[in-house]
Design a protein around this motif. Structure first.
Motif, mmCIF file in Angstrom:
data_model
loop_
_atom_site.group_PDB
_atom_site.id
_atom_site.type_symbol
_atom_site.label_atom_id
_atom_site.label_comp_id
_atom_site.label_asym_id
_atom_site.label_seq_id
_atom_site.Cartn_x
_atom_site.Cartn_y
_atom_site.Cartn_z
ATOM 1 N N ASN A 1 1.304 28.501 -1.677
ATOM 2 C CA ASN A 1 2.711 27.989 -2.223
ATOM 3 C C ASN A 1 2.310 27.625 -3.711
ATOM 4 N N VAL A 2 3.045 28.082 -4.503
ATOM 5 C CA VAL A 2 2.835 27.487 -5.942
ATOM 6 C C VAL A 2 4.463 27.222 -6.456
ATOM 7 N N TYR A 3 4.257 26.183 -7.110
ATOM 8 C CA TYR A 3 5.278 25.331 -7.547
ATOM 9 C C TYR A 3 5.063 25.210 -9.232
ATOM 10 N N VAL A 4 6.063 25.821 -9.956
ATOM 11 C CA VAL A 4 5.947 26.116 -11.553
ATOM 12 C C VAL A 4 7.076 25.111 -12.099
ATOM 13 N N GLN A 5 6.416 24.020 -12.818
ATOM 14 C CA GLN A 5 7.448 23.127 -13.669
ATOM 15 C C GLN A 5 7.608 23.633 -15.050
ATOM 16 N N ILE A 6 8.961 23.844 -15.256
ATOM 17 C CA ILE A 6 9.290 24.487 -16.616
ATOM 18 C C ILE A 6 9.919 23.002 -17.109
ATOM 19 N N ILE A 7 9.677 22.779 -18.318
ATOM 20 C CA ILE A 7 10.193 21.505 -19.287
ATOM 21 C C ILE A 7 10.991 22.225 -20.340
ATOM 22 N N ASP A 8 11.871 21.253 -20.767
ATOM 23 C CA ASP A 8 12.834 21.803 -21.846
ATOM 24 C C ASP A 8 12.479 20.826 -23.183
ATOM 25 N N PHE A 9 11.712 21.489 -24.035
ATOM 26 C CA PHE A 9 11.176 20.525 -25.054
ATOM 27 C C PHE A 9 12.431 20.225 -26.039
ATOM 28 N N LYS A 10 13.483 20.945 -25.976
ATOM 29 C CA LYS A 10 14.413 20.267 -26.698
ATOM 30 C C LYS A 10 15.092 19.143 -26.383
ATOM 31 N N ARG A 11 15.129 18.832 -25.253
ATOM 32 C CA ARG A 11 15.456 17.394 -24.540
ATOM 33 C C ARG A 11 14.332 16.498 -24.692
ATOM 34 N N VAL A 12 13.175 16.919 -24.696
ATOM 35 C CA VAL A 12 12.172 15.862 -24.609
ATOM 36 C C VAL A 12 11.802 15.430 -25.990
ATOM 37 N N ALA A 13 12.105 16.218 -27.093
ATOM 38 C CA ALA A 13 11.884 15.991 -28.382
ATOM 39 C C ALA A 13 12.726 14.759 -29.100
ATOM 40 N N LYS A 14 13.818 14.759 -28.357
ATOM 41 C CA LYS A 14 14.810 13.839 -28.933
ATOM 42 C C LYS A 14 14.378 12.281 -28.653
ATOM 43 N N LEU A 15 13.600 11.840 -29.205
ATOM 44 C CA LEU A 15 12.936 10.569 -28.996
ATOM 45 C C LEU A 15 13.965 9.229 -29.799
ATOM 46 N N GLU A 16 14.474 9.773 -30.889
ATOM 47 C CA GLU A 16 15.269 8.799 -31.402
ATOM 48 C C GLU A 16 16.446 8.298 -30.556
ATOM 49 N N GLN A 17 17.150 8.868 -29.808
ATOM 50 C CA GLN A 17 18.071 8.528 -28.760
ATOM 51 C C GLN A 17 17.619 8.281 -27.338
ATOM 52 N N PRO A 18 18.118 7.375 -26.405
ATOM 53 C CA PRO A 18 17.737 7.556 -24.914
ATOM 54 C C PRO A 18 18.184 8.704 -24.501
ATOM 55 N N ASN A 19 17.232 9.222 -23.607
ATOM 56 C CA ASN A 19 17.698 10.349 -22.782
ATOM 57 C C ASN A 19 18.306 10.135 -21.484
ATOM 58 N N THR A 20 19.767 10.461 -21.535
ATOM 59 C CA THR A 20 20.369 10.062 -20.301
ATOM 60 C C THR A 20 20.503 11.201 -19.407
ATOM 61 N N ASP A 21 19.755 12.294 -19.576
ATOM 62 C CA ASP A 21 19.805 13.332 -18.759
ATOM 63 C C ASP A 21 18.649 13.190 -17.889
ATOM 64 N N PRO A 22 18.355 13.147 -16.684
ATOM 65 C CA PRO A 22 17.323 13.010 -16.026
ATOM 66 C C PRO A 22 16.549 14.356 -15.757
ATOM 67 N N ASN A 23 17.322 15.466 -15.756
ATOM 68 C CA ASN A 23 16.997 16.654 -15.644
ATOM 69 C C ASN A 23 16.315 17.471 -16.719
ATOM 70 N N GLN A 24 15.077 16.834 -17.074
ATOM 71 C CA GLN A 24 14.157 17.292 -17.986
ATOM 72 C C GLN A 24 13.365 18.546 -17.674
ATOM 73 N N SER A 25 13.350 18.780 -16.378
ATOM 74 C CA SER A 25 12.594 19.991 -15.802
ATOM 75 C C SER A 25 13.112 20.563 -14.898
ATOM 76 N N GLU A 26 12.629 21.873 -14.397
ATOM 77 C CA GLU A 26 12.926 22.685 -13.449
ATOM 78 C C GLU A 26 11.924 23.116 -12.617
ATOM 79 N N THR A 27 11.744 23.430 -11.283
ATOM 80 C CA THR A 27 10.628 23.828 -10.730
ATOM 81 C C THR A 27 11.077 25.175 -10.032
ATOM 82 N N GLY A 28 10.131 26.166 -10.337
ATOM 83 C CA GLY A 28 10.185 27.188 -9.560
ATOM 84 C C GLY A 28 9.105 27.544 -8.328
ATOM 85 N N PHE A 29 9.377 28.413 -7.379
ATOM 86 C CA PHE A 29 8.483 28.407 -6.304
ATOM 87 C C PHE A 29 8.259 29.886 -5.693
ATOM 88 N N ALA A 30 6.969 30.250 -5.375
ATOM 89 C CA ALA A 30 6.816 31.320 -5.007
ATOM 90 C C ALA A 30 5.459 31.552 -3.899
#
Length: 383
Positions: free
Chosen positions: A45-74
Motif C-alpha cells: 500500500n503506497v501513499y504519495v504526499q503531494i505538496i503545493d510549493f506556491k503555498r510553501v513559498a509564501k514565508l513573508e506572511q503566516p500560512n493560514t491554510d493547513p492544507n499544504q499537501s494532499e495524499t494519494g493512495f494505491a
C-alpha cells in the motif's frame, strides 16, 4: 539574394533552438514530497504526499491554510506497480525530484520493503541518495497527514527537516538512503532508523493537532527487520555517537528525592577491541562536556559529575543489553574490530558480526571532562 540567404539561415537556427518544446512545464507537474509504504494482504500500500510549493513559498506572511499537501493512495504486488497505479488518478505528471522522506510501516519492513524501496528509487533518474528513511508502528497514512506546529511550512516539519531539531536534542540520528547503504554494507550490517508516531500533545483553541513525534529506533539488517526499541531503551545510543550534538541526562541526587538534569555535548568515543583467543572484548572510553542550570540542593561539582557519569554509563549498558536480546550489535562493535584487526575479524566473524554477550564490554569508562554552570556557584539560588 544575400539577404534572403540570411533570412533562411536565421529560420534554420531558430528551429535548432527549439529543443525545449517537449520539456514539462513546472506548473503542470505534481511534486512528491513524502512517501508512505505499508504491506497488507500480500500487497504493498503506497501513499504519495503531494505538496503545493506556491503555498510553501509564501514565508513573508503566516500560512493560514493547513492544507499544504494532499495524499494519494494505491496498491500493487510491488512498490513500482503501486506507484504506477497512483499515476492513474493523477491530474498532471508526477515529479519525484523533490522526494524528501519515506515512511515504512513495521509490516512493510518485515516483508523487505526497505530493500525494495532503495532499489526502486535509486534506479530512477529523478530521485536522490539524500531521501530520509523512517519507520512507524502507527498508520503510515496518519503519519503523512500530520501537520507542522503553528502552520509552519510543511518543508520545515519534523519529517522533512529533522536536523534542525536533532541539533537541539539528539536522540536517534536521521538516516538517509546514502547512509543506510553504507551502514548495511559495512561489517555488522545493521542500522538504526528513527521511528515516528502520531502524537496529540500540541493543541490550539480549536483543538488538538496531530504531529509526528520521535518514538525510538527500528533495527534493520539487509535481509530482515530485527525489531524496535522505544525512546527510553535506546537512550544509550546517543552517548556512543560522536555526531550527537546535544543530549540531556536526568539523575537522582539523594535516593530519589531530588533530581537534576545535565546537558551534554562534544562527545568523544574510543572503542578498543581486545582479542582473547577465540573471543573478543571491548574497552570503551566516552568523554564529553556538560552544563547544569537548575540546582535543587547544595552540592559539590564533583558529586554532580559523578552522578551524571553513573547515569550515562547505566543507559549505555542497558541499551546494549536490550539490543542484544534482538541479536543486534547496536554500537557496531564488530566494525571497530574490523578497522583495528581485520585478520582477527575474519577469523571471529560470522556474516559480518563477531559473537557478543552481556560481558563483551570489558570496561566502560564515562568521563565528563568539563562541567559548567549558568551560575557562578553550584548552590541553590533560593534557600
Amino acid at each position: 539574394m544575400r539577404r534572403n540567404k540570411w533570412i533562411v539561415l536565421s529560420l534554420l537556427l531558430v528551429a535548432l533552438l527549439s529543443g525545449c518544446w517537449n520539456r514539462n512545464e513546472p506548473e503542470r507537474m505534481l511534486y512528491v514530497y513524502g512517501l508512505g509504504i505499508d504491506y497488507k494482504d500480500g500487497e504493498y500500500n503506497v501513499y504519495v504526499q503531494i505538496i503545493d510549493f506556491k503555498r510553501v513559498a509564501k514565508l513573508e506572511q503566516p500560512n493560514t491554510d493547513p492544507n499544504q499537501s494532499e495524499t494519494g493512495f494505491a496498491t500493487g504486488k510491488t512498490i513500482a506497480e503501486a506507484i504506477f497505479n497512483v499515476y492513474n488518478s493523477a491530474d498532471q505528471r508526477i515529479y519525484w525530484g523533490q522526494l524528501t522522506y519515506v515512511v515504512l510501516s513495521e509490516e512493510a519492513l518485515k516483508n523487505g520493503a526497505m530493500q525494495s524501496a532503495i532499489d526502486t528509487f535509486l534506479r530512477y533518474r529523478e530521485t536522490r541518495y539524500q531521501v530520509l528513511l523512517y519507520g512507524t508502528a502507527d498508520s503510515v497514512k496518519d503519519v503523512l497527514l500530520t501537520v507542522p506546529i503553528v502552520n509552519t511550512a510543511i518543508t520545515l516539519s519534523r519529517l522533512g527537516d529533522p536536523k534542525n531539531t536533532y541539533d537541539q536534542s539528539s536522540s536517534v540520528e536521521p538516516v538517509d538512503i546514502r547512509r543506510m547503504i553504507i551502514g548495511l554494507n559495512e561489517p555488522g550490517h545493521e542500522m538504526v532508523i528513527p521511528y515516528m508516531e502520531v502524537s496529540e500533545n500540541w493543541e490550539t483553541v480549536t483543538g488538538k493537532d496531530q504531529i509526528a513525534q520521535l518514538a525510538g529506533g527500528g533495527l534493520i539488517t539487509p535481509k530482515e527487520f530485527k525489531g524496535f526499541l522505544d525512546i527510553e531503551k535506546i537512550s544509550g545510543l546517543r552517548w556512543m555517537n560522536e555526531k550527537t550534538q546535544r543530549g540531556e541526562v536526568t539523575f537522582s541526587l539523594n535516593s530519589g528525592e531530588d533530581f537534576m538534569t545535565a546537558v551534554l555535548q562534544k562527545i568523544k568515543v574510543k572503542v578498543t577491541p581486545v582479542v582473547e583467543g577465540d573471543s573478543v572484548k571491548f574497552d570503551i572510553d566516552v568523554r564529553m562536556i556538560g552544563e547544569v542550570s537548575a540546582i535543587p540542593i547544595k552540592i559539590k561539582k564533583d558529586e554532580i559529575r559523578k552522578k551524571a557519569e553513573q547515569e550515562i554509563k547505566k543507559q549505555i549498558e542497558e541499551t546494549y543489553k536490550e539490543a542484544l536480546k534482538l541479536d543486534v550489535d547496536i554500537y557496531r562493535l564488530s566494525e571497530y574490530l574490523y578497522r583495528k584487526d581485520v585478520k582477527a575479524w575474519k577469523r571471529l566473524q560470522d556474516k559480518g558480526k563477531v559473537e557478543l554477550s552481556d560481558d563483551s564490554i570489558r570496561t566502560l569508562n564515562v568521563k565528563i571532562t568539563e562541567l559548567n554552570s549558568d551560575r557562578k556557584t553550584f548552590t541553590e539560588k533560593i534557600r
